[in-house]
Scaffold this active site. Structure first.
Site, PDB file in Angstrom:
ATOM      1  N   HIS A   1       0.737  -1.456  -0.024  1.00  0.00           N
ATOM      2  CA  HIS A   1       0.332   0.333  -0.478  1.00  0.00           C
ATOM      3  C   HIS A   1       0.726   0.929  -0.537  1.00  0.00           C
ATOM      4  CE1 HIS A   1      -4.218  -0.826   0.492  1.00  0.00           C
ATOM      5  NE2 HIS A   1      -3.769  -1.758   0.839  1.00  0.00           N
TER       6      HIS A   1
ATOM      7  N   LYS B   1      -9.791  13.434   3.246  1.00  0.00           N
ATOM      8  CA  LYS B   1      -8.767  12.637   3.841  1.00  0.00           C
ATOM      9  C   LYS B   1      -7.962  12.999   4.446  1.00  0.00           C
ATOM     10  CE  LYS B   1      -7.398  13.907  -1.183  1.00  0.00           C
ATOM     11  NZ  LYS B   1      -7.460  12.068  -1.694  1.00  0.00           N
ATOM     12  N   ARG B   2      -7.646  12.304   4.872  1.00  0.00           N
ATOM     13  CA  ARG B   2      -6.881  12.214   6.525  1.00  0.00           C
ATOM     14  C   ARG B   2      -5.169  13.496   6.172  1.00  0.00           C
ATOM     15  NH1 ARG B   2      -6.364   8.371  10.417  1.00  0.00           N
ATOM     16  NH2 ARG B   2      -4.531   9.444  11.239  1.00  0.00           N
TER      17      ARG B   2
ATOM     18  N   LYS C   1       0.248  14.838   0.834  1.00  0.00           N
ATOM     19  CA  LYS C   1      -1.579  15.360   0.476  1.00  0.00           C
ATOM     20  C   LYS C   1      -1.671  16.777  -0.017  1.00  0.00           C
ATOM     21  CE  LYS C   1      -3.942  11.501   2.346  1.00  0.00           C
ATOM     22  NZ  LYS C   1      -4.543   9.830   1.418  1.00  0.00           N
TER      23      LYS C   1
ATOM     24  N   THR D   1      -9.016   6.375  -2.850  1.00  0.00           N
ATOM     25  CA  THR D   1     -10.422   6.035  -2.890  1.00  0.00           C
ATOM     26  C   THR D   1     -11.147   6.888  -2.837  1.00  0.00           C
ATOM     27  OG1 THR D   1      -9.909   4.727  -1.376  1.00  0.00           O
ATOM     28  CG2 THR D   1      -8.982   3.123  -3.224  1.00  0.00           C
TER      29      THR D   1
ATOM     30  N   LYS E   1     -14.897   8.077  -5.501  1.00  0.00           N
ATOM     31  CA  LYS E   1     -16.354   7.841  -4.599  1.00  0.00           C
ATOM     32  C   LYS E   1     -16.823   9.375  -5.425  1.00  0.00           C
ATOM     33  CE  LYS E   1     -14.524   6.499  -0.513  1.00  0.00           C
ATOM     34  NZ  LYS E   1     -13.744   6.925   0.799  1.00  0.00           N
TER      35      LYS E   1
END
Ligand SMILES: *Cc1c(COP(=O)(O)O)cnc(C)c1O
Length: 826
Positions: free
Chosen positions: A374, A562-563, A568, A670, A674
């Site tokens: 991952h 998201k986290r 990110k 992911t 969505k």
């Protein structure tokens, strides 16, 4: 109900799914169940009690099928897959289960007759937060798809007493509150005390010659922890399949407590009880860096050993085939390396308890296990210090030592004198256990989770192992359950799709592509517009009710949830917002397209920069929203406690999906899928599955910007990036950066910290490097949004192309290429 079921059993017919056919049937079952559970007048029931009653009613509906499913697998001697994951981020189960048994409408109508609204009852369920983010949610989507496809696949994990912390914002800071999600019980679980096993820790292990001349292991002085399974039914979508998610809980055994007590030491007995219960008490609040390491390792081995023991026991009891055929009937998939100790645990049981030789045991183990990686971030690969590992798991350590020795001997023969090679493939090296190396070596399949990610694994992260086992490496691009993220989360859109292309896409999500024929259909686009507006209104009224804030549903809803993580790049988003704010401040006549920026996400409690990012967003949001002129065009919301339930409200309401990680860092993502499935346009980098989204929708229907992964890699390897240079040469960047420290947009020490991290510490994640391109992307979004018709066209294309990203497709690929299993009719 039971009599009816037995009738079906006797006739042996293809069975109709069990559900409540009419609201009268529902009401009578409800009244009966209420009487059994609570013994009071219906009108005295609390909402929480109503929730519990319906949950138990659903369980009653599926209980026969649960048994039948297991029976069918055993009778047909089907190969079964066990998906081991330290996290399953399930989200609430009542609504998805009601949809699964096709009982939602009847339940809603029946409840209404009795005086309740289902929509008021659903939030009574505690969202089981047994995961951190993407990795845990993937596991939940996978078991959902397995059951929907009638495939023999189950989950295995831990029953954490406390899930991921509840995030509360207090004075711009994230505060972590414990998530005591089990306070009112968990109606979906069934405790199976009869299936408990014991897991050994500590003690001494050594090898000695046995009578037959071979070496045998002596393991003495271990402490045993009782592992008790709690099974949760995973209900297939309108079929009769009910698979199992088995959650293990650590319990002390009374015998051991009494033994301590009889030794006369109450304190010792207490310590023993507590140390046992700690094993399944908390979910670790971070999936990329570990702390409390010893306890975390205990959790991993506890889950693995309990799970593997129960699978082997099941196999021996029900399949009655020799162990040499084990891998023909049982497959274990490990979600990242947290469960990688299944490999030495299988070896231990095969050798120590079943008397197989090393070579026999190894062959079966490799054939049984498959591994999904991952992360490409080398610092996030799991490693354990050998002294700690050895003291906690002495027998497992001996196995790793033997394994490592045999393996390195082979490597050194093949690559004499190449110690770099040995280092890059070793299981034990430099005082550490390398879990990713163990996972590749001890399994027959290693896959990444998006094309770019799988390629990076081969090219760099696991390159040396790839050269040893090229045929083991593959890709399985992630997916999401279109049942939860479209049918359940966005019933308005699902109804429009049903009306337009029929309902076949429910079972075959790739058929969403039939929508391509309507992407230029004016009346369809108008209805799509109506759905999006309705979903934005629903989010708006939720925010008004929860927080007393109102949002402009005519503004662009731009969402990054998201986290919180440096890679990110929530900072890139907020810096652009500050740039817009500065321009509006500088030029009072400037008018921009109205926008609302939504942020949501938790920061690991120990991740300081991430927590500062949240603080920055919160402060900027207050500053902007309090500006009466500017807040008419620009608003920023930080929504606390992002979890699956909040996601179900946010994804359907989004116009823009922010997927702006530094290229090469996000394995797949992911959330991006969505959003796409709910008709948002991706504003993203060439990273993770964004690349595959872009390939499917084309550049006309998404906005891609920024550095590519190879350029990023190049900078990391060869240097050559200076954020100061970017700052000096780009006027927009200079102005916004200067505004952070000259007081012109407000004065906060946090602005100084942002300035420092981007300039003084050379901007590790290329925020400034990508800033101009990102501003261009934001301008492009606005330009496209202004042409309503073509925006809606793009939105429709995104929905039409999203079927590929259903986890049903992903699971079919795992089933065909890795697991070699098929659907089984129940
Ligand atoms: C989907 C999901 C994630 C993963 O989001 P990414 O954008 O892929 O990081 C995290 N948390 C929750 C609650 C989710 O539903």
């Amino acid at each position: 109900m039971h009599r009816q079921m037995q009738g079906h059993l006797k006739r042996g017919l293809e069975r109709e799914m069990k559900t409540w056919h009419t609201k009268e049937e529902f009401k009578s079952a409800f009244t009966k169940k209420a009487g059994i559970l609570y013994d009071k007048e219906l009108h005295d029931l609390t909402r929480s009690e109503v929730y519990q009653i319906i949950a138990y009613m659903v369980r009653d509906l599926v209980s026969d099928n649960w048994i039948r499913t297991n029976k069918a697998y055993v009778e047909k001697k089907t190969k079964q897959i066990y998906y081991f994951s330290i996290e399953f981020l399930l989200g609430r189960l009542l609504e998805s289960n009601l949809i699964g048994v096709d009982g939602e409408a009847v339940c809603r109508e029946g409840l209404r007759d009795l005086g309740w609204e289902l929509a008021d009852i659903l939030p009574e369920e505690r969202d089981p937060g047994l995961g951190n983010g993407g990795l845990g949610r993937l596991a939940a989507c996978f078991i959902d798809s397995l059951a929907a496809l009638q495939m023999p696949g189950h989950g295995c994990s831990l029953r954490y007493q406390y899930g991921l912390f509840k995030q509360k914002m207090v004075d711009d800071y994230q505060v972590e509150l414990p998530d005591n999600w089990l306070v009112n019980g968990f109606p979906w679980e069934v405790k199976r005390a009869d299936k408990a096993v014991h897991v050994a820790f500590c003690g001494n292990a050594y090898m000695r010659p046995a009578d037959n001349g071979e070496l045998e292991c002596v393991y003495e002085g271990a402490s045993y922890v009782r592992a008790v399974p709690y099974d949760v039914p995973i209900i297939g979508y309108r079929n009769n399949t009910v698979n199992t998610l088995r959650l293990w809980r650590a319990e002390y055994s009374r015998d051991d407590v009494y033994r301590e007590l009889s030794l006369g030491d109450r304190h010792q007995a207490f310590l023993y009880k507590d140390s046992v219960q700690r094993i399944s008490r908390f979910l670790y609040p971070d999936d990329s860096t570990e702390d409390g390491r010893r306890l975390r390792l205990m959790q991993e081995y506890f889950m693995v050993s309990a799970g593997v023991q129960s699978i082997i026991r099941h196999y021996k009891k029900k399949y009655k085939a020799p162990l040499t055929a084990f891998a023909d009937y049982m497959g274990i998939h490990i979600n990242d390396t947290h469960p990688a100790l299944v490999i030495p645990e299988l070896m231990r049981i095969f050798m120590d308890e079943e008397g197989l030789s090393w070579n026999q045991a190894w062959q079966i183990t490799v054939r049984t296990v498959a591994y999904t990686n991952h992360t490409v971030l080398p610092e996030a690969l799991e490693r354990w210090s050998i002294p700690m590992f050895k003291s906690l798991l002495p027998r497992i350590y001996l196995i790793l030592e033997e394994l490592n020795e045999r393996w390195l001997k082979k490597v050194r023969t093949l690559y004499p004198g190449d110690e770099g090679k040995a280092r890059d493939v070793a299981v034990l090296w430099g005082g550490q256990v390398h879990m990713a190396h163990l996972a590749v070596l001890g399994s027959h399949s290693t896959n990444g989770v998006a094309e770019i990610h799988s390629q990076i694994l081969k090219d760099s992260t696991l390159h040396q192992l790839y050269t040893c086992f090229p045929s083991r490496f593959g890709n399985k691009t992630n997916g999401i359950s279109h049942r939860r993220w479209l049918i359940q989360a966005n019933p308005q859109l699902a109804a429009l799709l049903d009306d337009t292309i029929g309902t076949d896409w429910h079972g075959s999500p790739e058929r969403l592509e039939e929508l391509m024929a309507y992407c230029n259909d004016a009346s369809f686009l108008e209805r799509l517009d109506g759905v999006k507006r309705e979903r934005k209104r629903i989010l708006g009224s939720y925010l008004l009710k929860q927080y007393g804030v109102s949002v402009d549903v005519d503004s662009i809803f731009d969402v990054q949830i998201k986290r919180i993580h440096l890679y990110k790049r929530q900072l890139l988003n907020i810096l652009h917002i500050l740039h817009l704010y500065r321009r509006l401040k500088d030029d009072p006549s400037l008018v921009i397209a109205p926008r609302t920026y939504f942020f949501g996400g938790k920061a690991a409690a120990s991740y300081d920069e991430a927590k500062q990012t949240i603080r920055l967003i919160s402060i900027v949001s207050r500053m902007i929203n309090d500006d009466r002129r500017i807040s008419k065009m620009l608003r920023v919301m930080f929504l606390e406690n992002y979890n699956v339930s909040l996601g179900q409200i946010l994804f359907p309401a989004a116009d823009v999906s922010e997927q702006i990680s530094t290229a090469g860092k996000e394995a797949s993502g992911t959330g991006n899928m969505k959003f796409m499935m709910n008709g948002a346009l991706t504003l993203g980098t060439m990273d993770g599955a964004n690349i595959e989204i872009r390939r499917r929708v084309g550049d006309e229907n998404c906005v891609i910007f920024g550095l590519r992964a190879d350029a990023v890699m190049n900078y990391y390897i060869h240097g050559g990036y200076s954020s100061w240079e970017v700052y000096s040469s780009d006027e927009n960047i200079r102005k916004v950066m200067d505004s952070l420290i000259n007081g012109s947009i407000g004065d906060h020490e946090i602005f100084g910290m942002l300035y420092e991290s981007l300039l003084d510490r050379n901007d590790e994640y290329f925020v400034l490097k990508d800033f101009e391109a990102y501003c261009g992307g934001q301008r492009e979004i606005v330009r496209r949004y202004k042409n309503r018709r073509s925006w809606l066209h793009s939105s429709a294309v995104n929905i039409a192309q999203s079927g590929y990203f259903s986890s049903d497709r992903t699971i079919r690929q795992y089933a065909a290429d890795i697991w070699h299993i098929q659907g089984v009719k129940v």
